[in-house]
Design a protein around this motif. Structure first.
Motif, PDB file in Angstrom:
ATOM      1  N   LEU A  20      -4.852  -6.382   9.444  1.00 17.31           N
ATOM      2  CA  LEU A  20      -4.345  -7.528   8.694  1.00 17.31           C
ATOM      3  C   LEU A  20      -4.665  -7.440   7.203  1.00 17.31           C
ATOM      4  N   PHE A  21      -5.917  -7.083   6.868  1.00 20.86           N
ATOM      5  CA  PHE A  21      -6.311  -7.121   5.461  1.00 20.86           C
ATOM      6  C   PHE A  21      -6.598  -5.747   4.858  1.00 20.86           C
ATOM      7  N   GLY A  22      -6.413  -4.703   5.640  1.00 21.87           N
ATOM      8  CA  GLY A  22      -6.564  -3.365   5.074  1.00 21.87           C
ATOM      9  C   GLY A  22      -7.996  -2.869   5.079  1.00 21.87           C
ATOM     10  N   VAL A  23      -8.145  -1.559   4.832  1.00 21.77           N
ATOM     11  CA  VAL A  23      -9.475  -0.949   4.860  1.00 21.77           C
ATOM     12  C   VAL A  23     -10.159  -1.065   3.502  1.00 21.77           C
ATOM     13  N   GLY A  24      -9.440  -1.497   2.505  1.00 22.06           N
ATOM     14  CA  GLY A  24     -10.056  -1.672   1.183  1.00 22.06           C
ATOM     15  C   GLY A  24      -9.501  -0.692   0.174  1.00 22.06           C
ATOM     16  N   ILE A  25      -9.586  -1.091  -1.088  1.00 19.16           N
ATOM     17  CA  ILE A  25      -9.007  -0.281  -2.160  1.00 19.16           C
ATOM     18  C   ILE A  25      -9.691   1.077  -2.225  1.00 19.16           C
ATOM     19  N   GLY A  26      -8.905   2.118  -2.203  1.00 21.24           N
ATOM     20  CA  GLY A  26      -9.451   3.469  -2.375  1.00 21.24           C
ATOM     21  C   GLY A  26     -10.094   4.042  -1.124  1.00 21.24           C
ATOM     22  N   LYS A  27      -9.993   3.337  -0.013  1.00 24.86           N
ATOM     23  CA  LYS A  27     -10.668   3.817   1.191  1.00 24.86           C
ATOM     24  C   LYS A  27      -9.702   4.423   2.202  1.00 24.86           C
ATOM     25  N   SER A  28      -8.501   4.683   1.777  1.00 27.62           N
ATOM     26  CA  SER A  28      -7.528   5.270   2.694  1.00 27.62           C
ATOM     27  C   SER A  28      -8.010   6.631   3.185  1.00 27.62           C
ATOM     28  N   THR A  29      -7.839   6.874   4.481  1.00 27.26           N
ATOM     29  CA  THR A  29      -8.094   8.221   5.000  1.00 27.26           C
ATOM     30  C   THR A  29      -6.775   8.923   5.295  1.00 27.26           C
ATOM     31  N   GLN A  30      -5.741   8.148   5.508  1.00 27.85           N
ATOM     32  CA  GLN A  30      -4.471   8.736   5.901  1.00 27.85           C
ATOM     33  C   GLN A  30      -3.778   9.465   4.749  1.00 27.85           C
ATOM     34  N   ARG A  31      -4.219   9.199   3.528  1.00 25.52           N
ATOM     35  CA  ARG A  31      -3.618   9.923   2.402  1.00 25.52           C
ATOM     36  C   ARG A  31      -3.834  11.429   2.562  1.00 25.52           C
ATOM     37  N   ASP A  32      -4.893  11.778   3.336  1.00 28.29           N
ATOM     38  CA  ASP A  32      -5.136  13.204   3.550  1.00 28.29           C
ATOM     39  C   ASP A  32      -4.186  13.790   4.587  1.00 28.29           C
ATOM     40  N   PHE A  33      -3.600  12.934   5.387  1.00 26.30           N
ATOM     41  CA  PHE A  33      -2.778  13.421   6.484  1.00 26.30           C
ATOM     42  C   PHE A  33      -1.288  13.263   6.208  1.00 26.30           C
ATOM     43  N   LEU A  34      -0.937  12.463   5.196  1.00 23.65           N
ATOM     44  CA  LEU A  34       0.478  12.220   4.905  1.00 23.65           C
ATOM     45  C   LEU A  34       0.948  13.102   3.758  1.00 23.65           C
ATOM     46  N   PRO A  35       2.176  13.621   3.863  1.00 24.27           N
ATOM     47  CA  PRO A  35       2.725  14.360   2.737  1.00 24.27           C
ATOM     48  C   PRO A  35       3.177  13.354   1.670  1.00 24.27           C
ATOM     49  N   ALA A  36       3.072  13.715   0.428  1.00 22.21           N
ATOM     50  CA  ALA A  36       3.488  12.867  -0.686  1.00 22.21           C
ATOM     51  C   ALA A  36       3.116  11.400  -0.491  1.00 22.21           C
ATOM     52  N   PRO A  37       1.836  11.133  -0.242  1.00 18.73           N
ATOM     53  CA  PRO A  37       1.438   9.742  -0.007  1.00 18.73           C
ATOM     54  C   PRO A  37       1.607   8.886  -1.255  1.00 18.73           C
ATOM     55  N   TYR A  38       1.725   9.547  -2.417  1.00 17.65           N
ATOM     56  CA  TYR A  38       1.867   8.827  -3.677  1.00 17.65           C
ATOM     57  C   TYR A  38       3.326   8.522  -3.968  1.00 17.65           C
ATOM     58  N   ASN A  39       4.215   9.001  -3.104  1.00 15.71           N
ATOM     59  CA  ASN A  39       5.632   8.837  -3.386  1.00 15.71           C
ATOM     60  C   ASN A  39       6.370   8.334  -2.145  1.00 15.71           C
ATOM     61  N   ASP A  40       6.804   9.254  -1.288  1.00 15.17           N
ATOM     62  CA  ASP A  40       7.619   8.868  -0.141  1.00 15.17           C
ATOM     63  C   ASP A  40       6.878   7.934   0.809  1.00 15.17           C
TER      64      ASP A  40
END
Lengths: 714, 397
Positions: B265-285
């Motif tokens: 509901l409220f997210g893991v917190g700013i800057g605490k994403s772990t999935q950015r390591d597993f997703l391609p182009a997490p900053y874009n697509d």
């Protein structure tokens, strides 16, 4: 409809349809979170977060005197976090230089390793195991992002000493043999857990948070093994096996009063520090797992049964055939020599098979079986070591006509060395049989006793009167007229029994033998029961000559160690023969030589100046002329006192590891370090001579675990 | 003056009338402006959270990339303000020229473009690289609006209205589509919707859509790779947890779902994403997945609401109250492009739509799409400044 309103209605129609998209997105957001959320979060757990264990330190194994037989060597893993140190920084250069000083690799190897690491890696391992000196030097660099981690590796301080008892561990630190296996659950402790993040390639790239669970250190075992006695036994067993050209052998020493195993040795032995290099067969503990036909040592059962049932008189004469053999139910019963007419005592002490079997045949099979059973044959001794066998004692209904006579002399029965010594220890302990054990107590890392073993008596195997009658007979065995004259130690009352058994192999008895001797001393108050077994000795097949002579060496040295064993030799005997011959003084320091001479009241004079005794007149072993002082010639040369290829071990106490290493290296020794910091103990001890190239083990004061872990987790 | 006559039409596009040079009656739409600025700032945070891995693999730091992003945002912002000061009718005069220029650029891109950071080619002029696709999109929307406006008198005429418009749309579609099919398809869809709003006859449009569908079906059936992509999409809609993904798209969709599920509901917190390591182009697509992970459903829905607000202001306020058909159509096209890109991006991340590579306007990392989104909102803002004029005009007329 006007054009404008047509445009507007068309536009708002689309606007309505467009709202379906965000509605669909809301729906998916909820669906993914609610309906599929648990499964997806499970997937996240499995791919992003993992735990690695923080190894618990395995408990130490101590001997009875407090020496550590098995402990853990700390090995140091060196890694860097390129995110903190950088990839090409000055710090990297310093780390690589320091490391390469201690390893065979060059600076560029480490630098390449760091530069070639995956771009986001925060944990690049440079060396899996570096010596403590390297660890200390690296620590001095004080670089953030240099990760030094301690790991444990099992270390057996005395190498092969008591290897079969202590056992060994595999590469995962799991006990595979001996106490390491038997007490694995107690020794191993409980590993802690550390939470880590993993990347998509399953590499650890960061340690996160505090350790989730601290490891619980393993408990230590305090054993009954006396490493001094053990060392004597191993040395003498090996020497005896070489002397008699036997294939292999076993020796056990037990305290008859408690059942404590003081030493247990097998030859060939192995070095548990590298168990992989030894054949599987050699790792087996013959002392508890060999099932052999014992031969004459088994006659103790016959003797006890005969005395208790009053089937023999001590004045009774037993005639043995002149030809030295006799047919019993078509089988030949043979004595080692024609023995003529014997008393009951001589039947045992001269070990007549014919007379013993004759006595046995006076008994009911059931009662003989019961006596043998009572002595522990055919049942496990339940010693706390893995792999013990029960032996085989046939029940009377399985017996043939010749079983009773042959069993009475130790054939058609299989016993383990452990069972045999337990039986004789019971005789030594006034007929009370004790359960053998190796582990005296279990203690935690702070030395608190968690479990303390109390000696357990199994049963009474014979009345005290029986024992009182039996012991003199067994003492006669170890006399000039008995079969074990080679086991005699001047001034020490020893009781025992020899055994020689033909090996039964491939369905028939071979012309190969097992020779054994089992005995205890001092008879007045037995402290040690010893069993020695040799497999296929070539110098003689007789247990008295082969095993008995090994027993003698061991007994002599053990009784010398132990002040409580009073030799019963009259005092004046010492006075008479002490100063007659010159002691060996050459090679000693003058100081020591003069102490020795003064002690023995030998007058002497020194010639020349120096530290060491170069020459003496008369020569060692020659008679001393009481009117002429002993001349000793001194020199500063140590070449005489220290043989070629040997050096004296320096005292390393209170040195740091680097100084200790330097000192040992300068004398040609290798160093093995346990722990870090300053040396507080070493092995072998200072002052001993040792061949160059051998290893001296030093133990430093270990750092506390919490300190070491703060290095690893940041 | 909302109704245009053939005569006045020619004058309004190619001549200068007093009316066009009138100063706008009011300032830009404040709600729209604030929403866009809000999204831009939020985008900086989201990009910073998600770009660390990319930064490392390109030997730079997240901070320097985000600084670059902020500079592009600033450029986009000034472009937006600059364009909002230019009367949209003046801009409309250059639509044909812009169209031809964009075709030229697309052809040059096909011949000489650099392939960098993915499939979308860009042209480099000095140190500035930009994607002609984005420029073509804005030019096409402007030009379609102009054409529809010009042909209002005979808009139902197949030959005079439908075909000429389809000529521009079709050529652009081919030029973009050979490079980036999903962008081209979305752009084509927007043009068709604009034509629908611009009163093109429904039977003609239906025929076009029918031909389009047949074309899509034929396109998919000729390639097993595209078929499996559709199968994958069906599987992803029906069963999210399927772990046996054979395609990269399936893996990406699953990782995006994991990110969303992780955010709760409220997210893991700013800057605490772990999935950015597993997703391609997490900053874009897949920036929407990272937003959902770090800020939860609440954050994700807030972002969607921001685009809904843009959609609402753009259509229900600006397009509806635009002073003329041209303004309505431009406003409609720009709004549609911005919000549709955002919804498709979010739809892909949430598994509503098959995996495509559209950026989230104002939020995603990337330069030229940002600048052109700024230009489009600039046009939208400019039209919003003429709302008062229309009203009085309506009342007067």
């Amino acid at each position: 409809m006007s054009d404008r309103s047509s445009i507007m209605s068309r536009m708002f129609l689309l606007f309505g349809f467009l709202l379906l998209l965000p509605a669909g997105i809301f729906f998916q957001l909820l669906r993914v979170n609610v309906a599929e959320g648990d499964g997806l979060r499970e997937l996240w757990n499995s791919q992003a977060i993992d735990y690695v264990s923080i190894p618990a330190e395995r408990g130490d194994i101590y001997d009875a005197t407090g020496s550590i037989l098995a402990t853990n060597q700390v090995i140091y893993q060196v890694a860097v976090d390129p995110k903190t140190v950088g990839r090409t920084s000055q710090d990297i250069q310093r780390i690589a230089e320091t490391l390469s000083n201690h390893t065979s690799r060059n600076v560029n190897y480490y630098k390449r390793k760091i530069q070639n690491a995956p771009s986001r890696s925060q944990y690049v391992v440079l060396e899996k195991s570096v010596p403590v000196q390297a660890y200390e030097d690296l620590n001095l660099l004080d670089i953030r992002g240099l990760l030094l981690e301690e790991e444990y590796r099992r270390n057996y301080n005395f190498g092969s000493l008591a290897a079969h008892v202590v056992g060994f561990v595999n590469h995962e630190m799991k006990g595979m043999a001996g106490l390491e296996s038997e007490y694995d659950d107690i020794l191993k402790g409980t590993d802690g857990l550390q939470q880590v993040r993993k990347d998509p390639l399953n590499n650890i790239f960061a340690y996160v948070g505090a350790p989730r669970k601290q490891p619980e250190q393993g408990y230590s075992l305090h054993t009954t093994i006396n490493s001094q006695i053990q060392a004597i036994v191993e040395e003498e067993l090996e020497a005896g096996i070489e002397r008699h050209m036997a294939d292999k052998g076993t020796a056990i020493i037990m305290d008859p009063k408690t059942g404590a195993i003081q030493a247990m040795a097998n030859f060939p032995y192995f070095n548990p520090n590298s168990p992989a290099t030894i054949e599987n067969e050699n790792r087996r503990n013959y002392a508890i797992s060999d099932q052999i036909e014992p031969g004459s040592t088994f006659k103790v059962a016959t003797a006890i049964a005969a005395i208790e049932q009053e089937l023999v008189g001590f004045d009774e004469k037993f005639e043995t055939p002149e030809k030295g053999y006799k047919m019993i139910h078509g089988q030949t019963m043979r004595d080692h020599d024609p023995l003529g007419t014997l008393t009951f005592s001589e039947v045992i002490s001269k070990s007549s098979n014919i007379a013993t079997s004759e006595i046995a045949m006076r008994m009911e099979p059931e009662s003989f079986y019961q006596y043998a059973r009572n002595l522990g044959f055919g049942t496990s001794t339940q010693i706390d070591l893995p792999g013990e066998k029960e032996g085989r004692l046939q029940r009377p209904y399985e017996w043939s006509l010749v079983t009773l006579p042959w069993m009475s002399i130790g054939y058609e029965v299989q016993v383990t060395p452990m069972q045999m010594i337990q039986a004789y220890a019971a005789v030594a302990n006034d007929g009370v049989m004790m359960k053998p054990y190796v582990v005296e107590s279990v203690r935690d890392e702070f030395g608190n006793i968690l479990q303390q073993r109390k000696p357990v008596s199994v049963r009474k195997v014979a009345d005290e009167e029986t024992i009182d009658k039996l012991i003199p007979i067994l003492e006669d065995v170890v006399s000039d007229s008995g079969t074990a004259s080679w086991a005699m130690v001047e001034g020490l009352r020893i009781a025992g029994k020899t055994g020689t058994a033909q090996k039964f192999k491939d369905g028939q008895y071979q012309t190969k033998y097992r020779a054994s001797f089992v005995g205890f001393f001092p008879v007045e108050d037995p402290e040690h029961a010893i069993f020695i077994l040799l497999d296929e000795p070539k110098t003689s097949i007789y247990g008295g000559f082969t095993a008995g002579s090994i027993f003698k060496e061991i007994a002599t040295r053990i009784s010398g160690l132990d002040n409580s064993i009073q030799k019963s030799t009259p005092k004046d005997m010492i006075a008479e023969d002490a100063p007659n011959v010159a002691p060996k003084l050459t090679g000693l320091q003058f100081e020591n030589a003069s102490i020795l001479l003064n002690k023995n009241g030998i007058p002497f004079k020194k010639i020349g100046e120096g530290i060491f005794v170069e020459e003496q007149i008369p020569a060692p072993g020659e008679k001393i002329d009481p009117n002429k002082p002993l001349e000793i010639k001194l020199t500063n040369q140590t070449t005489d006192s220290i043989p070629e290829g040997y050096a004296q071990i320096p005292d390393l106490t209170n040195l740091n590891m680097r100084q200790a290493t330097f000192l040992l290296m300068s004398r040609g020794f290798e160093i093995e370090t346990v722990g870090s910091g300053t040396v507080y103990t070493q092995f072998p001890r200072a002052g001993d001579l040792m061949k160059k190239g051998r290893t001296v083990t030093v133990r430093g004061k270990a750092k506390s675990i919490s300190q070491s872990q703060s290095i690893a987790s940041y | 003056m909302y109704y245009t006559t053939p005569n006045s039409k020619v004058g309004s596009i190619f001549g200068t009338t007093k009316d066009e040079l009138d100063a706008p009656d009011r300032s830009s739409d404040q709600v729209l402006l604030v929403t866009i600025i809000g999204l831009m700032i939020f985008g900086c945070l989201a990009v910073y959270s998600s770009i660390a891995f990319f930064a490392q693999s390109h030997g730079t730091t997240a901070v320097s990339l985000v600084s670059g992003h902020a500079i592009k945002l600033l450029i986009a912002f000034f472009v937006m303000i600059f364009i909002s000061k230019i009367n949209y009718r003046v801009l409309a005069r250059f639509s044909r020229f812009a169209m031809l220029l964009s075709w030229g650029l697309l052809i040059v891109m096909h011949l000489y473009g650099d392939v960098s950071w993915g499939a979308q080619r860009s042209l480099s002029i000095g140190s500035v690289s930009f994607q002609p696709t984005s420029f073509a999109a804005i030019a096409l929307i402007l030009h379609v609006a102009v054409l529809l406006y010009e042909k209002q008198e005979y808009i139902k005429d197949f030959k005079r209205a439908f075909l000429p418009i389809m000529f521009w749309v079709g050529v652009t579609f081919v030029l973009i589509g050979t490079e980036d099919l999903s962008s081209a398809a979305v752009l084509m869809g927007i043009c068709i919707l604009m034509m629908f709003v611009g009163r093109i006859s429904i039977p003609q449009l239906s025929g076009l859509v029918l031909i389009g569908l047949i074309g899509v079906a034929g396109f998919i059936s000729t390639s097993t790779e595209r078929q499996s992509r559709i199968d994958q999409y069906v599987a992803q809609i029906t069963e999210i947890n399927d772990q046996n993904f054979e395609s990269a798209e399936g893996y990406q969709a699953q990782q995006a779902h994991i990110a969303i599920a992780q955010g709760q509901l409220f997210g893991v917190g700013i800057g605490k994403s772990t999935q950015r390591d597993f997703l391609p182009a997490p900053y874009n697509d897949f920036i929407f997945a990272i937003i959902a992970e770090e800020y939860g459903i609440v954050g994700a829905i807030s972002v969607i609401f921001a685009y809904l607000l843009i959609l609402y202001r753009g259509i229900a306020v600006i397009a509806r109250q635009a002073p003329d058909v041209l303004g309505t159509l431009i406003a409609f096209g720009c709004t549609l492009l911005i919000s549709l890109y955002a919804f498709v991006n979010a739809g892909v991340a949430t598994g509503l739509l098959p995996v495509t590579g559209l950026p989230m306007p104002f939020v995603s990392y990337g330069g030229s799409s940002m600048v052109f989104a700024g230009a489009m909102s600039g046009m939208l803002l400019n039209i919003s400044r003429h709302i008062a004029n229309i009203k009085t005009r309506f009342y007067n007329g």
